[in-house]
Design a protein around this motif. Structure first.
Motif, PDB file in Angstrom:
ATOM      1  N   GLN A 150     -56.544  86.306  -3.491  1.00  0.00           N
ATOM      2  CA  GLN A 150     -57.026  84.706  -3.001  1.00  0.00           C
ATOM      3  C   GLN A 150     -58.703  84.945  -2.668  1.00  0.00           C
ATOM      4  O   GLN A 150     -59.123  83.994  -3.220  1.00  0.00           O
ATOM      5  CB  GLN A 150     -56.570  84.513  -1.535  1.00  0.00           C
ATOM      6  CG  GLN A 150     -57.316  83.358  -1.001  1.00  0.00           C
ATOM      7  CD  GLN A 150     -56.900  81.992  -1.508  1.00  0.00           C
ATOM      8  OE1 GLN A 150     -55.992  82.034  -2.285  1.00  0.00           O
ATOM      9  NE2 GLN A 150     -57.781  81.083  -1.185  1.00  0.00           N
ATOM     10  N   GLN A 264     -50.988  72.239   0.481  1.00  0.00           N
ATOM     11  CA  GLN A 264     -51.684  71.290  -0.384  1.00  0.00           C
ATOM     12  C   GLN A 264     -51.899  70.107   0.052  1.00  0.00           C
ATOM     13  O   GLN A 264     -52.980  69.500  -0.077  1.00  0.00           O
ATOM     14  CB  GLN A 264     -50.727  71.128  -1.861  1.00  0.00           C
ATOM     15  CG  GLN A 264     -50.773  72.494  -2.662  1.00  0.00           C
ATOM     16  CD  GLN A 264     -52.002  72.917  -3.027  1.00  0.00           C
ATOM     17  OE1 GLN A 264     -53.000  72.101  -3.645  1.00  0.00           O
ATOM     18  NE2 GLN A 264     -52.413  74.404  -3.227  1.00  0.00           N
ATOM     19  N   MET A 272     -61.711  70.673  -3.524  1.00  0.00           N
ATOM     20  CA  MET A 272     -61.997  71.822  -4.614  1.00  0.00           C
ATOM     21  C   MET A 272     -62.303  70.855  -6.019  1.00  0.00           C
ATOM     22  O   MET A 272     -63.201  71.276  -6.829  1.00  0.00           O
ATOM     23  CB  MET A 272     -60.792  72.736  -4.953  1.00  0.00           C
ATOM     24  CG  MET A 272     -60.985  73.713  -3.801  1.00  0.00           C
ATOM     25  SD  MET A 272     -62.498  74.742  -3.727  1.00  0.00           S
ATOM     26  CE  MET A 272     -62.804  74.635  -2.186  1.00  0.00           C
ATOM     27  N   ASN A 300     -66.334  78.948   0.674  1.00  0.00           N
ATOM     28  CA  ASN A 300     -64.771  79.398   0.630  1.00  0.00           C
ATOM     29  C   ASN A 300     -64.883  80.872   0.272  1.00  0.00           C
ATOM     30  O   ASN A 300     -63.986  81.506   0.877  1.00  0.00           O
ATOM     31  CB  ASN A 300     -64.511  78.566  -0.678  1.00  0.00           C
ATOM     32  CG  ASN A 300     -62.986  78.588  -0.898  1.00  0.00           C
ATOM     33  OD1 ASN A 300     -62.307  78.823   0.141  1.00  0.00           O
ATOM     34  ND2 ASN A 300     -62.622  78.242  -2.016  1.00  0.00           N
ATOM     35  N   PHE A 362     -59.851  76.519   6.104  1.00  0.00           N
ATOM     36  CA  PHE A 362     -58.872  76.817   5.127  1.00  0.00           C
ATOM     37  C   PHE A 362     -58.998  78.193   4.643  1.00  0.00           C
ATOM     38  O   PHE A 362     -57.872  78.910   4.446  1.00  0.00           O
ATOM     39  CB  PHE A 362     -59.091  75.873   4.016  1.00  0.00           C
ATOM     40  CG  PHE A 362     -58.264  76.087   2.801  1.00  0.00           C
ATOM     41  CD1 PHE A 362     -56.932  75.533   2.962  1.00  0.00           C
ATOM     42  CD2 PHE A 362     -58.382  77.029   1.909  1.00  0.00           C
ATOM     43  CE1 PHE A 362     -56.114  75.719   1.909  1.00  0.00           C
ATOM     44  CE2 PHE A 362     -57.603  77.117   0.913  1.00  0.00           C
ATOM     45  CZ  PHE A 362     -56.301  76.682   0.816  1.00  0.00           C
ATOM     46  N   ASN A 394     -45.627  74.548  -4.179  1.00  0.00           N
ATOM     47  CA  ASN A 394     -46.830  74.721  -3.936  1.00  0.00           C
ATOM     48  C   ASN A 394     -47.699  73.799  -5.163  1.00  0.00           C
ATOM     49  O   ASN A 394     -48.610  72.909  -4.820  1.00  0.00           O
ATOM     50  CB  ASN A 394     -47.445  76.097  -3.930  1.00  0.00           C
ATOM     51  CG  ASN A 394     -49.045  76.031  -3.592  1.00  0.00           C
ATOM     52  OD1 ASN A 394     -49.873  76.127  -4.559  1.00  0.00           O
ATOM     53  ND2 ASN A 394     -49.338  75.808  -2.405  1.00  0.00           N
ATOM     54  N   ASN A 398     -49.604  70.285  -5.145  1.00  0.00           N
ATOM     55  CA  ASN A 398     -51.042  70.120  -5.701  1.00  0.00           C
ATOM     56  C   ASN A 398     -50.917  68.955  -6.678  1.00  0.00           C
ATOM     57  O   ASN A 398     -52.174  68.203  -6.601  1.00  0.00           O
ATOM     58  CB  ASN A 398     -51.308  71.436  -6.421  1.00  0.00           C
ATOM     59  CG  ASN A 398     -52.729  71.715  -6.904  1.00  0.00           C
ATOM     60  OD1 ASN A 398     -53.448  70.600  -6.954  1.00  0.00           O
ATOM     61  ND2 ASN A 398     -53.167  72.906  -7.195  1.00  0.00           N
TER      62      ASN A 398
HETATM   63  C1  BGC Z   1     -54.810  77.152  -3.331  1.00  0.00           C
HETATM   64  C2  BGC Z   1     -55.421  76.363  -4.296  1.00  0.00           C
HETATM   65  C3  BGC Z   1     -56.671  76.083  -3.972  1.00  0.00           C
HETATM   66  C4  BGC Z   1     -57.536  77.473  -3.481  1.00  0.00           C
HETATM   67  C5  BGC Z   1     -58.895  77.015  -3.165  1.00  0.00           C
HETATM   68  C6  BGC Z   1     -55.496  78.574  -3.057  1.00  0.00           C
HETATM   69  O1  BGC Z   1     -55.018  79.285  -2.135  1.00  0.00           O
HETATM   70  O2  BGC Z   1     -53.592  77.869  -3.729  1.00  0.00           O
HETATM   71  O3  BGC Z   1     -54.784  75.457  -4.631  1.00  0.00           O
HETATM   72  O4  BGC Z   1     -57.615  75.400  -4.987  1.00  0.00           O
HETATM   73  O5  BGC Z   1     -56.596  78.192  -2.668  1.00  0.00           O
HETATM   74  O6  BGC Z   1     -59.519  78.390  -2.688  1.00  0.00           O
END
Ligand code: BGC
Length: 472
Positions: A150, A264, A272, A300, A362, A394, A398
């Motif tokens: 991630q 989502q 984003m 982020n 987030f 997911n 999205n």
């Molecule tokens: C999500 C993506 C998102 C991203 C942002 C991911 O965990 O699945 O949809 O764009 O995080 O950092």
């Protein structure tokens, strides 16, 4: 025999090997982030090259997400069948072909084809990155290592903002989209020497190889881990989609599907993919909007690093609860900023600040924890298939959010749209509190046996009565 050689390695060396393997596999995340983020900038210039109706524009942008949903469905099964490592290699090749096709597309149909191919690779990567890392990682650092994927998603998104910026003056969208070929080659070359997941090997009867991989990646406890895997494999039954509906698996399916959709519908990709547009609507100029968006991208990344530092210590549930709780509050404030009069002039700055806080929450919770949990809570025999099903949900969610966000803001306004995301975050908070299990510090096999034992117990049984969950 290489087993003895490997067993003779220094312990530290073995851990370095597992870190390097995880970091290379996390390039899947980089490609996922880069290839989803790059279109926002590239699209501005594609519009100048090709005349497109609004519908066709929508298809060009969302083609990758539709491809990703298909890639996730297919990739899950492939991960179980051909193995995690070979799927990563296949994905790298597909990434390369997709990026190349987009870069040289002579017309819109070929461009859409390239987006679809690229999307399939994104779908593969979104599953196999976390899946592979979680299976190769020692339990104590599994959360941090798996979340490297991630982290690389967030780095990929940020890198795409920079690449967009770098090629913006020249309007060179072909270079923007073609740039994805570089990490694809690095991933393919890097994975050639990496081992297959020990769990997949064991399940496919390749026990000696599984032992070798564990010996290369562990500082002890190999025999115990092998017998745990063996005991789990013996209990396996079926790998089809229908098998996922067995009563003992239902709670895990509910957790995965719920988190997939909540990740989502709480609005992350409205930010984003559309942050520059939202910020321009506050009166910011294009350059300020793009720079503020880069700032959001940096937050982020930084907060994902914080999550990685905490995830194996405070646990998954705590991070989710704090993260989702924070999203409820910041989305409430964000709606207020757009709703109340009196922010004019400073509106852009208040909006940027609240967007940053929202993304921070987030990044500390739903971002990493969703992908980590879905790589932990499914039984070995169906792990790929189950992750595939959840990941399709997911990508589907999205697609819905990114297609409807412009329509929503145009019809009900920006404030109401963010409040809607806030309301859905509140539901996500209740959901997390009620059903999400703690998996910190437990082996994948212990998690699986918790699931089996909880069959038929009351709702709180789905929280996984692990010692860790209790002492958190
Ligand atoms: C999500 C993506 C998102 C991203 C942002 C991911 O965990 O699945 O949809 O764009 O995080 O950092």
């Amino acid at each position: 025999m290489s087993t003895t050689d490997i067993a003779g390695d220094a312990g530290a060396g073995r851990n370095t090997f597992v870190y390097v393997t995880a970091a290379l596999a996390a390039l899947n995340g980089l490609l996922f982030g880069f290839d989803t983020g790059i279109i926002s900038g590239a699209f501005l210039y594609i519009k100048q090259t090709f005349a497109m109706s609004p519908l066709v524009r929508g298809i060009v942008v969302s083609g990758a997400m539709a491809g990703a949903a298909a890639g996730a469905a297919l990739g899950g099964k492939l991960a179980d069948r051909i193995g995690r490592r070979r799927l990563i290699l296949l994905g790298a090749v597909v990434f390369f072909i997709g990026s190349f096709t987009m870069a040289v597309a002579p017309n819109v149909p070929v461009l859409v084809l390239g987006r679809l191919i690229d999307g399939v690779a994104i779908g593969f990567a979104s599953i196999v990155g976390p899946l592979y890392i979680s299976e190769i990682a020692p339990p104590k650092i599994r959360g941090a290592l798996t979340s490297l994927n991630q982290l690389m998603v967030t780095v990929g998104i940020l890198a795409s903002y920079f690449v967009n910026y770098a090629f913006a003056d020249a309007g060179a969208w072909r270079w923007m989209l073609g740039a994805g070929m570089v990490p694809a080659v690095v991933l393919a070359v890097g994975m050639v020497k990496m081992p297959e997941s020990p769990r997949w090997l064991f399940e496919h009867g390749r026990r000696d190889e599984a032992r070798e991989v564990l010996e290369r990646t562990r500082q002890g406890g190999v025999e115990e881990e092998l017998s745990e895997i063996e005991a789990t494999v013996e209990k396996q039954s079926g790998t089809g989609l229908r098998d996922l509906l067995q009563p003992w698996l239902r709670p895990a399916l509910v957790v995965g599907l719920g988190l997939a959709v909540f990740q989502q519908v709480t609005g992350i990709n409205a930010v984003m993919y559309y942050a520059p547009t939202v910020l321009e609507s506050t009166g910011f100029g294009s350059t300020t909007s793009i720079l503020a968006t880069v700032g959001i991208g940096v937050i982020n990344v930084v907060m994902t690093v914080v999550a990685i530092a905490l995830i194996d210590r405070v646990g998954r549930r705590a991070l989710l609860l704090v993260g989702v709780g924070g999203m409820v509050v910041t989305l409430g404030v964000l709606g207020g900023v757009f709703y109340l009069p009196g922010f004019s002039g400073a509106l852009g700055w208040f909006a940027t600040g609240s967007l940053m806080l929202y993304v921070a929450f987030f990044a500390i919770g739903l971002g990493p924890v969703f992908w980590l949990l879905i790589s932990e809570i499914y039984p070995l025999s169906a792990r790929g298939t189950a992750m595939g099903a959840v990941t399709v949900a997911n990508w589907g969610a999205n697609l819905v959010v990114s297609l409807t966000f412009p329509i929503l803001t145009a019809n009900v306004g920006t404030a109401a749209t963010f409040w809607l995301f806030g309301g859905l975050s509140a539901v996500a908070l209740v959901f997390t509190y009620a059903v999400v299990p703690e998996t910190k510090g437990r082996s994948l096999e212990e998690i699986e046996s918790d699931l089996r034992e909880n069959v038929g117990t009351a709702a709180e049984g789905t929280r996984g009565e692990s010692p860790d969950a209790a002492d958190d």
